[in-house]
Design an enzyme around this catalytic site. Sequence first.
Site, PDB file in Angstrom:
ATOM      1  N   CYS A  38       0.832  -1.199   0.000  1.00  0.00           N
ATOM      2  CA  CYS A  38       0.000   0.000   0.000  1.00  0.00           C
ATOM      3  C   CYS A  38       0.868   1.250   0.000  1.00  0.00           C
ATOM      4  CB  CYS A  38      -0.920  -0.008   1.226  1.00  0.00           C
ATOM      5  SG  CYS A  38      -2.222  -1.250   1.149  1.00  0.00           S
ATOM      6  N   CYS A  89      14.086   7.688  -7.721  1.00  0.00           N
ATOM      7  CA  CYS A  89      12.698   7.242  -7.550  1.00  0.00           C
ATOM      8  C   CYS A  89      12.333   7.403  -6.074  1.00  0.00           C
ATOM      9  CB  CYS A  89      12.510   5.804  -8.018  1.00  0.00           C
ATOM     10  SG  CYS A  89      13.405   4.582  -7.030  1.00  0.00           S
TER      11      CYS A  89
END
EC number: 2.7.7.80
Length: 491
Positions: A258, A440
Site C-alpha cells: 500500500c 525514484c
Amino acid sequence: MAFTSITDQITLLHSQIAATESQLLNLRAQLSAAESRVETARHLEQAYQGGFPAEWIGETLSRWPLSGEEYKRYGRQMIMKEVGLHGQLRLKQAKVLVVGCGGLGCPAAAYLAGAGVGTIGLVDGDTVEASNLHRQIAHSTSRVGLSKVESAYEYLRELNPLPNYERHPFHLSPTTAPDVFSAYDLVLDCTDHPTSRYLISDTCVLAGKPLVSASALKTEGQLIVLNNPPKPPGDPTGGPCYRCVFPKPPPADSVLSCGEGGILGPVVGVMGVLQALEAIKLLTSPSKPSVNGNGISPFEQQESPRASMLLFSAFSSPQFRTIRMRARHASCAACSSMATITSQHLTDGALDYAAFCGLTHPINLLSPQARITAADFARLPRDGSNILIDVRDETQYAMCALRGSINVPWSGSGQKWIETALQKGALPMDVAGRELFVVCRYGNDSQLAVKAIQDVMEGGAGPSGTSVNVRDIRGGFRAWRAEVDGEWPEY
C-alpha cells in the site's frame, strides 16, 4: 420398429431417473433443513430449561442463555432468522484469529467484536504510523508509535468489553504460526504480502481451520473463503487453499505494498467488512446433529461448497464481480494427496517463504560506481552539467519534485522506457561531458532504469554511440529526506 420402441423406452427411463434424482435431491434438502430446525429447537429448549451445554454459554447458567446486556447489544441481529439466539450462542462460543491489524484487520475485528464473537485473537508485529490513519480505523493520532495489537485492543475493548481478546504482538513465522492457530476455530488473513498469505494458508490446511482471505490495493480488492470445509490434505471434498488458486507467487518486482502502490481507505475498509461478514456467516450456519445427538462444529458437516472469488473495483460498473474457482488442485503442495508441506516443515523452519516468493535479497542491480548517495548528489553543481530523471509516476511527481528534474515514469519495460526518455529529451543526443542521474521513491525503480540505459549503451544503440555516465541515487527520496532535506514530504 422394435429398435425404435426400445430407444423410446430407454429415453423414458433416463427421463424418469433424472426426475427421481431431482426429487431425491429436494427431499435431502428438506431433510437437512428439518434436522437443523430440530437441532436448533432442542438446544433452545435446553437453554431455557437450564440444560444448555455450559461451553456454549461460558458463564453460570440462569433463566436465560444470554445476559441482559447481551440481549441489548446483539438484539438487532438476533431477531433475524439468519442469526437467531442459536446463532448468537455460536458466535459467543467461537474463537476467531485476525492476522494483521491494518486496513483489513481493523474493520474486520471491529465487526466481529460488535457481533459478539466470544474470543478474538489479534496478530501484528508493527506499530501505528500516521500514514496508517486514513484507513486503519481502530488506531488514532494519540496512539502513533504504539503496537498495532495494543492499539486495536484498546479500541475493541472500548467498543465491546464482553469478548475475550488475545494479543499476539509479533509477526507470524513458520515456527510460531501452528501454536497460535491451534487455539482458534477460524482465521482471517488481513495481511498484505504473498509471503504471509502462503504461510497462513499452509498453516490453516495443516491445522484444519477455514480461512477468510482478502486483499486490497489502490482501488481494487478481492475476497475468497479458503479451506472450507477444512478437510485433511488429500481429501477432495475439502475446500481449495491459497496454493490451489495461486500455485506460484507473483514476480517479486511486481508486488506492491500500500505504501508503494497506494490505497483508497474505503476500498480496504469494504474488503475488511466483507471478511467479517463471511466469518459471521460461517460461524452462525447451523450444524447437522451427530449420531449421539450433540451439536458439532458447523465446518465439519458442510458439503464442499464451490469456492468463488469476489472482485471489487471502486471505479468500475458494476463494482462487484464473482469468479467461480476450481476445487482442490490434484497436485497442490499443501492440500492434495501429493502434498509435500507438513507440520514438521513449518516447525523446524525448513520452509523459507521469502525465498519462495523471490525476496531473499533486496534489489541490488548496480555496481557501487553506478550509484551515488543523496548527500553526495546534493553537493553537485546544478549548472546544466548533469541531468536528473525522476522515474516516479506523474501523480507522485506532481506532489513534490526537485527543480529541473525530468519526469519519465518507469514503465516496467526497459525498451519502452528508453523510447519515452528519448522523446522527452531526458537522454539527449549530445551527452559528452554530462552526467545522468536517476531517482525514484525508494531506490528500486531507479536501478532498473539505470540498468536499462547501461544495456542500451553497451549495445551501441545509445545516442551517437557515446558512453554515458549514469548513476542511481541510492535510497531515492526516502534517503533524500533523511540525508538532505528534512522537510521533504513523507508519504
